[in-house]
Design a protein around this motif. Structure first.
Motif, PDB file in Angstrom:
ATOM      1  N   LEU A  72      -2.406   7.783 -11.934  1.00 39.10           N
ATOM      2  CA  LEU A  72      -2.241   6.892 -13.076  1.00 39.10           C
ATOM      3  C   LEU A  72      -1.436   5.658 -12.693  1.00 39.10           C
ATOM      4  CD1 LEU A  72      -1.480   9.564 -15.829  1.00 39.10           C
ATOM      5  CD2 LEU A  72      -3.674   8.506 -15.270  1.00 39.10           C
ATOM      6  N   VAL A  73      -0.399   5.836 -11.852  1.00 40.19           N
ATOM      7  CA  VAL A  73       0.392   4.689 -11.400  1.00 40.19           C
ATOM      8  C   VAL A  73      -0.489   3.715 -10.614  1.00 40.19           C
ATOM      9  CG1 VAL A  73       2.294   3.978  -9.907  1.00 40.19           C
ATOM     10  CG2 VAL A  73       2.546   5.984 -11.379  1.00 40.19           C
ATOM     11  N   ALA A  74      -1.322   4.250  -9.721  1.00 46.20           N
ATOM     12  CA  ALA A  74      -2.200   3.385  -8.925  1.00 46.20           C
ATOM     13  C   ALA A  74      -3.207   2.657  -9.805  1.00 46.20           C
ATOM     14  CB  ALA A  74      -2.920   4.216  -7.869  1.00 46.20           C
ATOM     15  N   ALA A  75      -3.753   3.343 -10.797  1.00 45.45           N
ATOM     16  CA  ALA A  75      -4.716   2.692 -11.693  1.00 45.45           C
ATOM     17  C   ALA A  75      -4.058   1.567 -12.476  1.00 45.45           C
ATOM     18  CB  ALA A  75      -5.316   3.728 -12.639  1.00 45.45           C
ATOM     19  N   ALA A  76      -2.833   1.808 -12.951  1.00 47.40           N
ATOM     20  CA  ALA A  76      -2.130   0.767 -13.696  1.00 47.40           C
ATOM     21  C   ALA A  76      -1.780  -0.412 -12.793  1.00 47.40           C
ATOM     22  CB  ALA A  76      -0.866   1.353 -14.327  1.00 47.40           C
ATOM     23  N   ALA A  77      -1.287  -0.126 -11.584  1.00 44.64           N
ATOM     24  CA  ALA A  77      -0.933  -1.209 -10.663  1.00 44.64           C
ATOM     25  C   ALA A  77      -2.173  -2.001 -10.253  1.00 44.64           C
ATOM     26  CB  ALA A  77      -0.235  -0.638  -9.427  1.00 44.64           C
ATOM     27  N   GLY A  78      -3.272  -1.304  -9.985  1.00 43.99           N
ATOM     28  CA  GLY A  78      -4.492  -2.007  -9.624  1.00 43.99           C
ATOM     29  C   GLY A  78      -4.998  -2.893 -10.748  1.00 43.99           C
ATOM     30  N   GLN A  91     -13.448  -7.622 -10.476  1.00 42.74           N
ATOM     31  CA  GLN A  91     -13.340  -6.391  -9.697  1.00 42.74           C
ATOM     32  C   GLN A  91     -12.186  -5.544 -10.232  1.00 42.74           C
ATOM     33  OE1 GLN A  91     -14.068  -5.102  -5.358  1.00 42.74           O
ATOM     34  NE2 GLN A  91     -12.179  -6.289  -5.272  1.00 42.74           N
ATOM     35  N   VAL A  92     -12.435  -4.262 -10.405  1.00 41.06           N
ATOM     36  CA  VAL A  92     -11.425  -3.326 -10.889  1.00 41.06           C
ATOM     37  C   VAL A  92     -10.861  -2.565  -9.692  1.00 41.06           C
ATOM     38  CG1 VAL A  92     -10.944  -1.374 -12.410  1.00 41.06           C
ATOM     39  CG2 VAL A  92     -12.631  -3.105 -13.082  1.00 41.06           C
ATOM     40  N   SER A  93      -9.546  -2.555  -9.581  1.00 36.44           N
ATOM     41  CA  SER A  93      -8.878  -1.879  -8.472  1.00 36.44           C
ATOM     42  C   SER A  93      -8.127  -0.658  -8.982  1.00 36.44           C
ATOM     43  CB  SER A  93      -7.905  -2.831  -7.768  1.00 36.44           C
ATOM     44  OG  SER A  93      -8.584  -3.962  -7.279  1.00 36.44           O
ATOM     45  N   GLY A  94      -7.934   0.289  -8.091  1.00 38.34           N
ATOM     46  CA  GLY A  94      -7.233   1.512  -8.433  1.00 38.34           C
ATOM     47  C   GLY A  94      -7.365   2.518  -7.317  1.00 38.34           C
ATOM     48  N   PRO A  95      -7.012   3.767  -7.571  1.00 40.22           N
ATOM     49  CA  PRO A  95      -7.203   4.799  -6.535  1.00 40.22           C
ATOM     50  C   PRO A  95      -8.686   4.980  -6.251  1.00 40.22           C
ATOM     51  CG  PRO A  95      -6.633   5.793  -8.635  1.00 40.22           C
ATOM     52  CD  PRO A  95      -6.483   4.327  -8.827  1.00 40.22           C
ATOM     53  N   ALA A  96      -9.040   4.933  -4.972  1.00 38.25           N
ATOM     54  CA  ALA A  96     -10.452   4.961  -4.586  1.00 38.25           C
ATOM     55  C   ALA A  96     -10.756   6.233  -3.818  1.00 38.25           C
ATOM     56  CB  ALA A  96     -10.800   3.737  -3.733  1.00 38.25           C
ATOM     57  N   GLY A 314      -2.867  -6.591  -1.642  1.00 39.59           N
ATOM     58  CA  GLY A 314      -1.602  -6.295  -0.983  1.00 39.59           C
ATOM     59  C   GLY A 314      -0.461  -6.172  -1.964  1.00 39.59           C
ATOM     60  N   ALA A 315      -0.392  -7.088  -2.939  1.00 40.29           N
ATOM     61  CA  ALA A 315       0.661  -7.006  -3.953  1.00 40.29           C
ATOM     62  C   ALA A 315       0.533  -5.725  -4.772  1.00 40.29           C
ATOM     63  CB  ALA A 315       0.586  -8.233  -4.854  1.00 40.29           C
ATOM     64  N   ALA A 316      -0.697  -5.338  -5.110  1.00 38.13           N
ATOM     65  CA  ALA A 316      -0.902  -4.113  -5.890  1.00 38.13           C
ATOM     66  C   ALA A 316      -0.462  -2.885  -5.097  1.00 38.13           C
ATOM     67  CB  ALA A 316      -2.368  -3.995  -6.291  1.00 38.13           C
ATOM     68  N   ASN A 317      -0.720  -2.858  -3.807  1.00 32.63           N
ATOM     69  CA  ASN A 317      -0.298  -1.721  -2.994  1.00 32.63           C
ATOM     70  C   ASN A 317       1.214  -1.655  -2.867  1.00 32.63           C
ATOM     71  OD1 ASN A 317      -2.468  -0.011  -2.009  1.00 32.63           O
ATOM     72  ND2 ASN A 317      -3.295  -1.847  -1.060  1.00 32.63           N
ATOM     73  N   ILE A 318       1.865  -2.812  -2.787  1.00 35.78           N
ATOM     74  CA  ILE A 318       3.332  -2.812  -2.729  1.00 35.78           C
ATOM     75  C   ILE A 318       3.908  -2.229  -4.012  1.00 35.78           C
ATOM     76  CG2 ILE A 318       5.349  -4.320  -2.679  1.00 35.78           C
ATOM     77  CD1 ILE A 318       3.783  -6.184  -0.836  1.00 35.78           C
ATOM     78  N   VAL A 319       3.394  -2.669  -5.148  1.00 40.74           N
ATOM     79  CA  VAL A 319       3.895  -2.172  -6.441  1.00 40.74           C
ATOM     80  C   VAL A 319       3.567  -0.693  -6.613  1.00 40.74           C
ATOM     81  CG1 VAL A 319       3.658  -2.397  -8.944  1.00 40.74           C
ATOM     82  CG2 VAL A 319       3.780  -4.444  -7.502  1.00 40.74           C
ATOM     83  N   SER A 320       2.318  -0.308  -6.296  1.00 42.06           N
ATOM     84  CA  SER A 320       1.916   1.087  -6.474  1.00 42.06           C
ATOM     85  C   SER A 320       2.733   2.012  -5.576  1.00 42.06           C
ATOM     86  CB  SER A 320       0.424   1.236  -6.179  1.00 42.06           C
ATOM     87  OG  SER A 320       0.011   2.583  -6.297  1.00 42.06           O
ATOM     88  N   GLY A 321       2.886   1.645  -4.286  1.00 44.25           N
ATOM     89  CA  GLY A 321       3.656   2.485  -3.379  1.00 44.25           C
ATOM     90  C   GLY A 321       5.111   2.578  -3.768  1.00 44.25           C
ATOM     91  N   ALA A 322       5.689   1.448  -4.188  1.00 49.33           N
ATOM     92  CA  ALA A 322       7.099   1.458  -4.571  1.00 49.33           C
ATOM     93  C   ALA A 322       7.340   2.323  -5.801  1.00 49.33           C
ATOM     94  CB  ALA A 322       7.571   0.030  -4.823  1.00 49.33           C
ATOM     95  N   LEU A 323       6.371   2.395  -6.708  1.00 54.20           N
ATOM     96  CA  LEU A 323       6.519   3.184  -7.933  1.00 54.20           C
ATOM     97  C   LEU A 323       5.986   4.604  -7.790  1.00 54.20           C
ATOM     98  CD1 LEU A 323       5.538   0.516 -10.629  1.00 54.20           C
ATOM     99  CD2 LEU A 323       7.822   1.210  -9.878  1.00 54.20           C
ATOM    100  N   GLY A 324       5.633   5.004  -6.574  1.00 53.35           N
ATOM    101  CA  GLY A 324       5.150   6.365  -6.366  1.00 53.35           C
ATOM    102  C   GLY A 324       3.696   6.560  -6.716  1.00 53.35           C
ATOM    103  N   LEU A 326      -0.671   6.074  -5.587  1.00 49.32           N
ATOM    104  CA  LEU A 326      -1.615   6.159  -4.477  1.00 49.32           C
ATOM    105  C   LEU A 326      -1.953   4.763  -3.949  1.00 49.32           C
ATOM    106  CD1 LEU A 326      -4.091   8.787  -5.964  1.00 49.32           C
ATOM    107  CD2 LEU A 326      -2.467   9.182  -4.111  1.00 49.32           C
ATOM    108  N   PRO A 327      -2.512   4.653  -2.748  1.00 51.11           N
ATOM    109  CA  PRO A 327      -3.012   3.355  -2.267  1.00 51.11           C
ATOM    110  C   PRO A 327      -4.102   2.817  -3.186  1.00 51.11           C
ATOM    111  CG  PRO A 327      -2.872   4.922  -0.454  1.00 51.11           C
ATOM    112  CD  PRO A 327      -2.627   5.697  -1.717  1.00 51.11           C
TER     113      PRO A 327
END
Length: 852
Positions: A72-78, A91-96, A314-324, A326-327
């Motif tokens: 859920l964190v990755a989907a929100a960050a994406g 394009q929709v980003s999230g856990p793939a 890259g920004a989405a991965n930084i936020v997602s990883g920092a908040l726990g 997925l890539p």
């Protein structure tokens, strides 16, 4: 539909003033523009994407072994970060699913907190790559490697999730999962299997519900229906099985400092960066193709900025990883659903992220009712779909199945990075083999020696080429045919030296190319006079001190010419895939039919071979030597060129169409004008278009007196039998039928042409009606009355089309779309009909809309 120019173009000056909207210094200032406005289409699209993303995010988190909240964190960050900063708005980003294997391996080796740190470092690497603008370089990776990587990941996912579907626990590798499968089959959990089967059944059958009810039901995502159906069934029946467990957000683990060997962490960052970047960039290109299919949307959204997309990811991965989390990467399924649901801006992507946040905070009790077996079945289906039969057929057709297979097996048994590197190695080896592998043959036919070179002619093939050429006897006529697309300097000099030596000893040499179209001639000559022996004077026997030069004019060999037939080195410029250029072949100036001298004509006299005939070698066709006249020669020449050059390339595709029958996606109704090549201007091939052509692209309205059975029958057959999804009415510039309508006078004899053109009279009346806005071009005013009538006629014929019962019924059911198109022949420019507030505007289609 939306129009780019909302003003009427009857007066170009007025249009310019209205478009600019110059603010006078003495007038009150215009009201401030609203900065934050979300279109209704974006709201509905975001809901559709959210309903797909929610179960998939939980399922992918389950497949990786990460905390379920991480999905859920990755989907929100994406959605929020990549949606705001990315270069592909839709394009929709999230856990793939493509990252599942990589993430699962990281969690198994280094733990969850280090995996989050790797995600942050991968995001920083993506920012660096985006800053140096190397996004386009990632697209240089062979599609066979990318498809093989995804297929390998899909196999790994499917095998691992099969254990959860059966009620067990997956192992750490594919081999371990396969070894443990017999024991797992012996120890089934009926409740988990039942929920998995129910989920898969709903997932497969929901999109196949027929009829109007099925069309309405398909608006609800199948993934949501499958998971919701299994959840509701499990709750009502009280089955005992494992369900989603979302711990409190207060105990959610965030990223920590990476712990582990430096080389291992570096390899993990490299792998995550590679997979995230390639998948996101390829996804952006795919979204561009989807947007290009909707002209109104393509003009509004524009083409993706791939370097900016890399920065956003890259920004989405930084936020997602920092908040726990997925890539994060661009996801094809959700992006496709976003475009198809009608999204018009990045607001839909961002709003879907907001909905994920709301669900994660407020819907925890509902989410905890979902059976884990249902999520596992959903992810397993996604993994199976990643092994695409279409991709396998494509790589097989391009002779890259070895690269695909090696990459797939490498990913399955070794890992993602190892499999990709192995695939790249094999791809390079295959490319070098193709470059170095050249087949050279020599044979003799009717006293002419033929040397055929198949493949690329480089310095590696020079020894074999030189050995074959020196086997040719002196004083003979030789034809060297190059069947490849590349010749380097070493090979060129070798051929040149041999040709000089051979002609110096009394022989003649001719260098032709089936694909490359090259020919050795003397410098300064554009061709030679035809000699009785059939050899151009530029290559006749005898000595010469001049150095031969390479010409780009394809030539016919002497062996192709019948005995006594003249040949020439001035030849046809046609190519195998462009037979429509036959009219540009050079024909001799012959005496006019009347016999008066001094009157040139572009047609050869009956029974005379034209240079175009010699250039294609058509006289070897049975019956080509008959006195069929210029039209017969042109027909035979075109058929022969097709049989020789094009038929071998399309035979497999046409054989498939013969087996499966025609399944066109469009009915294309256009004028019979010879300058309109429908396949060329629509970039379509066999089986794509069901084409109806008539004088003036007219659609007679239904009715006993005004109807026309041939056009009506074609419409009914296309809509009711072929089930086409769209109908396009295409007009064009300089239409003779529209000119005849403008110049027509009442009365006179009712010829067949006049009786047919009566179906265009409503277009004349529409153009003369001052109460209706004129159809117009978005970029400029119509050039003259003929062009205005051509545009108006397309709009009017669309109205006639809606009057046909089959069309009206399909439109009511939402199974059909109507499009208007105008093609300007002189500009080679296509325009598509859009509209706003009742206006009819033809908007140009640019290169940026279609390139991907």
């Amino acid at each position: 539909m939306s129009a780019c120019v909302p003003t009427r173009a009857t007066d170009s000056n007025a249009t310019a003033h209205r478009t600019k909207r110059v603010h006078s210094p003495h007038s009150p200032p215009p009201p401030p523009r609203r900065r934050f406005r979300i279109a209704g289409a974006d709201v509905s699209a975001s809901i559709a994407v959210f309903l797909i993303a929610l179960p998939l995010s939980l399922g992918i988190a389950l497949a990786t072994g990460a905390p379920l909240q991480a999905g859920l964190v990755a989907a929100a960050a994406g959605g929020l970060v990549a949606g705001l900063l990315g270069g592909c708005p839709l394009q929709v980003s999230g856990p793939a699913a493509g990252l599942t294997v990589v993430t699962a391996d990281l969690i198994h080796r280094y733990g969850w907190r280090t995996t989050c740190a790797v995600t942050v470092l991968a995001g920083l690497a993506q920012l660096a790559l985006g800053c140096v603008r190397v996004a386009r370089t990632a697209l240089a990776v062979s599609p066979a490697i990318v498809h093989g990587m995804l297929a390998g990941i899909g196999v790994t996912i499917a095998v691992a999730q099969l254990h959860i579907v059966l009620g067990g626990t997956p192992q750490s590798s594919v081999l371990a999962n396969l070894r443990a499968l017999p024991a797992q089959l012996a120890d089934l959990h009926p409740a988990d299997v039942a929920m998995s089967v129910l989920t898969l059944a709903l997932l497969l059958l929901w999109p196949r519900v027929p009829g109007r009810l099925g069309h309405l039901m398909r608006k609800i995502p199948a993934a949501l229906v499958a998971v919701a159906g299994a959840t509701l069934t499990a709750s009502l029946t009280g089955l005992s099985l494992a369900k989603v467990d979302l711990p409190s957000w207060s105990s959610h683990a965030l990223a920590g400092l990476p712990e582990g060997p430096v080389l291992g962490i570096a390899a993990a960052v490299l792998t995550t960066t590679l997979v995230c970047s390639v998948q996101s960039l390829l996804g952006a290109v795919a979204v561009d193709k989807l947007i290009a299919g909707q002209p109104g949307l393509s003009a509004r959204v524009g083409r993706s900025d791939l370097n900016r997309e890399l920065l956003g990811q890259g920004a989405a991965n930084i936020v997602s990883g920092a908040l726990g989390g997925l890539p994060v990467a661009g996801v094809a399924v959700r992006s496709s659903a976003n475009v198809q649901a009608g999204a018009v801006s990045r607001n839909s992507t961002m709003l879907h992220g907001v909905l994920v946040v709301v669900a994660a905070l407020l819907m925890v009790p509902v989410l905890e009712l979902i059976p884990l077996a249902s999520l596992a079945a959903l992810v397993m289906a996604v993994g199976i779909q990643m092994v695409s039969l279409h991709h396998i057929r494509t790589v097989t057709r391009h002779r890259e199945v070895l690269v695909y297979a090696v990459t797939t097996l490498g990913v399955v048994f070794l890992g993602v990075l190892e499999g990709v590197l192995l695939g790249v190695t094999v791809a390079v080896a295959v490319a070098l083999n193709r470059l170095a592998h050249t087949r050279i043959t020599h044979d003799e036919k009717e006293g002419v020696h033929h040397v055929h070179v198949r493949g690329q002619l480089t310095f590696l093939a020079v020894p074999r080429l030189s050995r074959i050429l020196h086997l040719v006897p002196q004083g003979t006529h030789v034809v060297v045919e190059l069947d490849g697309s590349f010749m380097d300097h070493a090979a060129y000099e070798s051929l040149q030296d041999w040709q000089n030596a051979h002609t110096a000893r009394g022989g003649s040499a001719e260098l032709t190319g089936r694909r490359t179209g090259v020919r050795v001639t003397e410098p300064g000559r554009t061709g030679g006079e035809a000699t009785p022996s059939g050899t151009p004077t530029g290559t006749t026997s005898g000595t010469t001190s001049e150095t031969p030069a390479l010409s780009t004019a394809p030539a016919r060999t002497t062996a192709d010419a019948p005995t006594g037939a003249p040949t020439t080195s001035t030849s046809c410029r046609c190519h195998p895939w462009t037979p429509w250029r036959n009219h540009q072949c050079d024909h001799p100036q012959s005496a006019p039919p009347s016999g008066h001298p001094g009157e040139p004509t572009d047609r050869p006299a009956p029974g005379t071979a034209a240079p175009g005939d010699a250039g294609t070698g058509t006289d070897t066709h049975p019956g080509a030597g008959k006195d069929t006249g210029p039209g017969g020669h042109q027909l035979a020449r075109g058929i022969s060129a097709f049989q020789r050059n094009t038929a071998p390339l399309v035979r497999g595709e046409l054989a498939r169409l013969a087996r499966e029958g025609q399944q066109p996606s469009q009915l294309f109704l256009t004028c019979a004008d010879s300058r309109l090549v429908t396949s060329m201007i629509t970039s379509s091939g066999p089986g794509d278009l069901f084409v109806v052509r008539n004088v003036g692209n007219l659609v007679p309205p239904p009715g006993e007196e005004s109807g026309d059975d041939s056009v009506a029958a074609a419409i009914e057959y296309a809509v009711d039998v072929l089930r086409v999804r769209s109908i396009t009415v295409c007009g064009h510039s300089g239409c003779g039928a529209m000119q005849a309508l403008l110049n027509s006078e009442p009365g006179g004899a009712q010829t067949p042409l006049k009786r047919w053109l009566r179906h265009g009279l409503p277009s004349l009346e529409r153009m003369a009606d001052d109460g209706r806005p004129w159809a117009r071009l978005a970029g400029r005013a119509p050039a003259d009355a003929v062009e205005q009538l051509c545009l108006t006629n397309v709009v009017q014929q669309l109205e006639h089309l809606r009057g046909h019962e089959s069309v009206a019924r399909a439109l009511r059911e939402g199974a059909l779309e109507l499009h208007g198109m105008y093609f300007h022949v002189g500009e080679a420019q296509a325009y598509l009909l859009t509209g706003e507030d009742g206006d009819d505007v033809f908007d140009g289609v640019g290169v940026a809309d279609l390139s991907a």
